[in-house]
Write an enzyme that holds these catalytic residues in place. Structure first.
Site, PDB file in Angstrom:
ATOM      1  N   GLU A  49       0.904  -0.802  -0.244  1.00 25.44           N
ATOM      2  CA  GLU A  49       0.447  -0.192   0.073  1.00 25.44           C
ATOM      3  C   GLU A  49       0.872   1.294  -0.023  1.00 25.44           C
ATOM      4  O   GLU A  49       1.653   1.317   1.080  1.00 25.44           O
ATOM      5  CB  GLU A  49      -1.114   0.567   0.999  1.00 25.44           C
ATOM      6  CG  GLU A  49      -1.950  -1.252   1.443  1.00 25.44           C
ATOM      7  CD  GLU A  49      -2.758  -0.752   2.259  1.00 25.44           C
ATOM      8  OE1 GLU A  49      -2.858  -0.134   2.821  1.00 25.44           O
ATOM      9  OE2 GLU A  49      -3.879  -1.758   2.394  1.00 25.44           O
ATOM     10  N   GLU A  60      -5.739  10.142   9.272  1.00 25.83           N
ATOM     11  CA  GLU A  60      -4.624   9.816  10.026  1.00 25.83           C
ATOM     12  C   GLU A  60      -4.369  10.152  11.290  1.00 25.83           C
ATOM     13  O   GLU A  60      -4.585  11.045  11.467  1.00 25.83           O
ATOM     14  CB  GLU A  60      -3.216  10.119   8.545  1.00 25.83           C
ATOM     15  CG  GLU A  60      -3.410  10.113   7.662  1.00 25.83           C
ATOM     16  CD  GLU A  60      -4.101   7.976   7.454  1.00 25.83           C
ATOM     17  OE1 GLU A  60      -3.752   7.388   7.754  1.00 25.83           O
ATOM     18  OE2 GLU A  60      -4.817   7.741   6.211  1.00 25.83           O
TER      19      GLU A  60
END
Length: 272
Positions: A49, A60
């Site tokens: 990824e 995040e």
């Protein structure tokens, strides 16, 4: 056949669990990214990824936010990320590469052009964190036209109705968000995670890979006992940046962590 499907079939045939590391393209500096990708494959990664840097990464935690800030300081954008994949593909034509990020940079690029360029570069799919499946019809049609997979998120709070919708539109596998909050969040509660995961697994036509909160080889193995695979991001980025700032080798540091996770996962034995 998409590389993701080939990899999943091979893992199933070998009774192994998927291990997928996440890194942010261009962090800690652009010239390292392709070497990191190769190092992670060498150390046991099944799927890579690669994060597209974005200025407002809402899902995040601090670790990946800082990674994106460092990448943006090097002016890393979609074209640069695609060029990194092109470089990687010169010597690795088998390992699936998923681009993970947010809709805005891709929208600015243009959906059709992005999908065309991504497939040409060797990208296999995307995870667009802020694009819920109910709103993804336009993107999904473009992705399907070019053979690019759409990988969706699900979580403990995903409704049965949304799971049905995801089952109709998703490809490859699903990213199971193990924790509320952001990446790199607090410790997993394994009994609770297992029960919630198995509920979603029963509703899914695709394999479920657990991300968010996987920090150690022991934790990766514990999750892999019941899950189809694990995704590690913040813990890996921590290793990379700590080594870099200490003037040590980020390749060695990232490889050591991923190798230990691979070994711990493989040691759990046959698939459940």
């Amino acid at each position: 056949m998409n590389r993701i499907d080939k990899t999943l079939e091979k893992l199933k045939a070998n009774r192994k669990k998927m291990l997928s590391p996440y890194i942010t393209a261009g962090d800690p500096y652009p010239e390292l990214t392709v070497s990191l990708m190769h190092q992670l494959v060498k150390s046991g990664a099944d799927v890579l990824e690669l994060g597209i840097p974005f200025s407002d990464p809402m899902a995040e935690g601090p670790v990946i936010q800082r990674a994106m800030e460092r990448a943006l300081a090097h002016s890393i954008h979609c074209d640069d990320v695609l060029n990194m994949v092109r470089q990687f593909r010169k010597t690795d034509t088998e390992t699936p590469v998923i681009l993970m990020g947010y809709l805005n940079p891709i929208e600015q690029y243009g959906y059709d052009l992005f999908a065309q360029q991504a497939v040409e570069a060797g990208v296999d799919g995307t995870i667009l964190v802020d694009l819920p499946p109910e709103e993804a019809d336009g993107v999904s049609r473009v992705w399907q036209k070019h053979g690019l997979y759409s990988i969706y998120l699900c979580s403990p709070t995903t409704s049965a109705e949304r799971m049905n919708f995801i089952n109709q539109h998703a490809n490859g596998y699903l990213y199971y968000v193990s924790l509320k909050g952001v990446t790199g969040s607090d410790a997993l509660k394994l009994p609770e995670l297992k029960a919630q995961y198995l509920q979603r697994k029963a509703q899914s036509k695709l394999p479920l890979m657990v991300g968010f909160g996987i920090k150690t080889p022991e934790m990766a193995a514990q999750v892999a006992e019941f899950a189809d695979g694990v995704i590690v991001g913040a813990a890996l980025i921590n290793e990379i940046i700590e080594a870099y700032e200490a003037k040590k080798d980020p390749l060695q540091a990232s490889g050591a962590l991923l190798s230990s996770m691979r070994q711990a996962i493989d040691n759990i034995g046959s698939m459940v």
